[in-house]
Write a protein that holds these residues in place. Sequence first.
Motif, mmCIF file in Angstrom:
data_model
loop_
_atom_site.group_PDB
_atom_site.id
_atom_site.type_symbol
_atom_site.label_atom_id
_atom_site.label_comp_id
_atom_site.label_asym_id
_atom_site.label_seq_id
_atom_site.Cartn_x
_atom_site.Cartn_y
_atom_site.Cartn_z
ATOM 1 N N SER A 24 -43.705 23.768 -18.053
ATOM 2 C CA SER A 24 -42.983 24.442 -18.376
ATOM 3 C C SER A 24 -41.598 24.862 -17.698
ATOM 4 C CB SER A 24 -43.550 26.067 -18.704
ATOM 5 O OG SER A 24 -44.536 25.867 -19.921
ATOM 6 N N ILE B 284 -40.090 22.790 -22.609
ATOM 7 C CA ILE B 284 -41.124 22.068 -22.069
ATOM 8 C C ILE B 284 -40.482 20.861 -21.328
ATOM 9 C CG2 ILE B 284 -43.075 20.623 -22.317
ATOM 10 C CD1 ILE B 284 -44.226 22.752 -24.085
ATOM 11 N N SER C 39 -41.075 22.431 -28.404
ATOM 12 C CA SER C 39 -42.145 22.756 -27.793
ATOM 13 C C SER C 39 -43.402 23.440 -28.315
ATOM 14 C CB SER C 39 -41.810 23.706 -26.581
ATOM 15 O OG SER C 39 -40.694 23.097 -25.837
#
Length: 403
Positions: free
Chosen positions: A194, A225, A242
């Motif tokens: 992340s 991400i 993501s």
Amino acid sequence: MQRIALSILCCLIMGAMLTGCWSRRELNDISIVVGISIDKQDGEYLLSAQVVIPEAVASKQGTGGGVSTSILQSTAPTMVEAIRKMVKTSPRYFYLSHLRVLVISEQVAREGVQDILDFFSRDSELRADFYILLAKGQRAEDILSVVTRLEKAQATKLFKSLEWNRRLTGETANVFLDELLADLTSAGKMAVLSGVEILGDTRQAEEIKNVQKSADYAHFKMTSIGVFKDDKLIGWLNESESRSYNYITGKIRGAVERVACPKKDTLDLRVNRIHSKLKANVVKGKPQGRVDLFIEADVSEVNCAINLDKPESLQALEKKLAEKLQASLKQVVRKAQKTYGSDIFGFGNAIHRANPKAWKKLSKHWKKEFVTMPVAISVQVKVRRTGTQSNSFINDIQKKKEQ
């Protein structure tokens, strides 16, 4: 004989009692490290450690104007040397067992993370239950330096923010150390992490007045991400991609999806149950992938005129959401294949489980095979509940206007 056995038993009991505190460390002699960041400076690693100030945490008002943590820094070619240098400036022993987050700068991640992770995997005091983050487009030390609200330690707020993002948005990759190492060493899956960035004035973020404002204060946000190829960061997924990645890998707990109403405006559905099955196999020497996604959703917010009492209205919503998700899942798979050439989903591992013999041949050139592998995606949606009321009062307002 009984006397000898009794003597041995007494010795064992006394020995067990004597070894209880051999490795104890007093609280006054340790610095509890809750966050670590890693940057690059003049070709060396810049290590920043966030340590808790016990007096400030225990006090309701805090000390030093409300600052409850301190940042210690050092530079060195390796992690061990950097920590040893840092200890020279601290009167206390660095205690790492309560580490919550490790923040790595984007620059370091693009150059490779294998060297810095070796230390964290070897240290006997470190537990593997801390999250690893990427400072997107910023220095990692700046992330730890943000004076935050609600939580006294920035690292603790980062940790809890990741937990809540996973439950509510599904746009983060909550990765512990052992998970990251498993992905980095696996031939059938690439790693993801992340990203986090500071929103607002970064200079103000380090000052105590940052938390004295009711609005327009600097804060950090979980953004997207990061995609890895081997141990190097090569690019980013946006927020929608993501979330789609997490749908495919089954790591999403909840999300909100917006769909178009039959005539105009939109309606929000809260996804609260997700079941994802990722499969792959080899057919006639060629790999093939498949993703089957089933979700249940509730009507969360209605911003249009729609009759939710009719079953066909709910069926139309289910169809629209299924089509939307199918398109977004195909998009993120296409991006992983064509843009990055990185199997972040683990299709290789799925082939390994299904057909070990075929995987033994494919694993040698899996990166090339993954780029051209067809992936079939199936999405099923079921809208279960409409909340405390079926139809919105918007319907009544529309009828009133038409009269």
